[in-house]
Design an enzyme around this catalytic site. Structure first.
Site, PDB file in Angstrom:
ATOM      1  N   ASP A  58      -6.649 -21.338  61.205  1.00  0.00           N
ATOM      2  CA  ASP A  58      -6.700 -20.918  59.811  1.00  0.00           C
ATOM      3  C   ASP A  58      -8.025 -21.461  59.274  1.00  0.00           C
ATOM      4  OD1 ASP A  58      -6.248 -20.170  57.172  1.00  0.00           O
ATOM      5  OD2 ASP A  58      -5.003 -21.922  56.744  1.00  0.00           O
ATOM      6  N   GLU A  96      -6.537 -16.338  61.343  1.00  0.00           N
ATOM      7  CA  GLU A  96      -6.074 -15.739  60.096  1.00  0.00           C
ATOM      8  C   GLU A  96      -7.282 -15.095  59.444  1.00  0.00           C
ATOM      9  OE1 GLU A  96      -4.407 -17.134  55.808  1.00  0.00           O
ATOM     10  OE2 GLU A  96      -3.263 -17.829  57.558  1.00  0.00           O
ATOM     11  N   ASP A 156      -2.125 -26.421  55.942  1.00  0.00           N
ATOM     12  CA  ASP A 156      -3.153 -25.631  56.622  1.00  0.00           C
ATOM     13  C   ASP A 156      -2.954 -25.697  58.136  1.00  0.00           C
ATOM     14  OD1 ASP A 156      -5.300 -24.890  54.370  1.00  0.00           O
ATOM     15  OD2 ASP A 156      -4.494 -26.881  53.989  1.00  0.00           O
TER      16      ASP A 156
END
Length: 184
Positions: free
Chosen positions: A11, A71, A144
């Site tokens: 991410d 992502e 996260d």
């Protein structure tokens, strides 16, 4: 004979980069690692990008992933934020491509849908579902890390199919899929 593969999920972010690693044995998922790279203390945006690249390379050298799931940046109203996220994603992608590891992007809604069955799920809902799916003892303070892990799990659930994103197997495929972006 069982097949094994390692998936690194990332991410990308310029404040916190979350990541997770899973191992696939046959059709079963096994949790290996999740963590985050904290970038808040660095002022220089180019230093942040360098650190994202270097950390991604370290993860590749440590875990030898067969595939990387990222992502993709979501389309928000703040153009500057999108630009920063796109750069962070780009350097993470470049790290994988520099080692000839296939990279697949997934939209945040696709990741949430794959994990929870709801494309509008909260970070907390995604994290709790991952905790249950992978028998995690505890969740990290910042979610996260679970977002990075969720990208890896989404990739496994989609068997590497292109779902709401793009799939690159190396620089040549990246260039071929982005010909309009190349200056000649």
């Amino acid at each position: 004979m069982k097949t094994e593969k390692i998936i690194l999920g990332v991410d990308p972010g310029t404040t916190i980069m979350g990541f997770g690693v899973i191992k696939i044995i046959g059709k079963k998922m096994e949790f290996i690692q999740m963590n985050e790279l904290l970038l808040k203390k660095y002022e220089d945006p180019y230093i942040k990008l360098k650190l994202i690249f270097e950390r991604t390379i370290q993860l590749i050298e440590t875990y030898h992933p067969d595939e990387i799931a990222l992502e993709a940046p979501f389309f928000g109203k703040n153009v500057q934020s999108m630009l920063k996220l796109g750069r962070a994603q780009g350097v993470a992608m470049a790290a994988g491509l520099s080692r000839d590891i296939p990279v697949t992007e997934y939209l945040p809604k696709k990741i949430k849908m794959a994990i929870t069955g709801n494309g509008n799920a909260s970070k907390e809902q995604v994290a709790l579902m991952l905790k249950s799916l992978l028998n995690l003892k505890e969740l990290p303070k910042n979610l996260d890390a679970t977002d990075g892990l969720a990208a890896a799990v989404c990739h496994f659930y989609n068997s590497g199919q292109k779902v709401g994103g793009k799939n690159y197997t190396g620089w040549a495929s990246f260039v071929k899929q982005n010909e309009k972006r190349i200056k000649k």
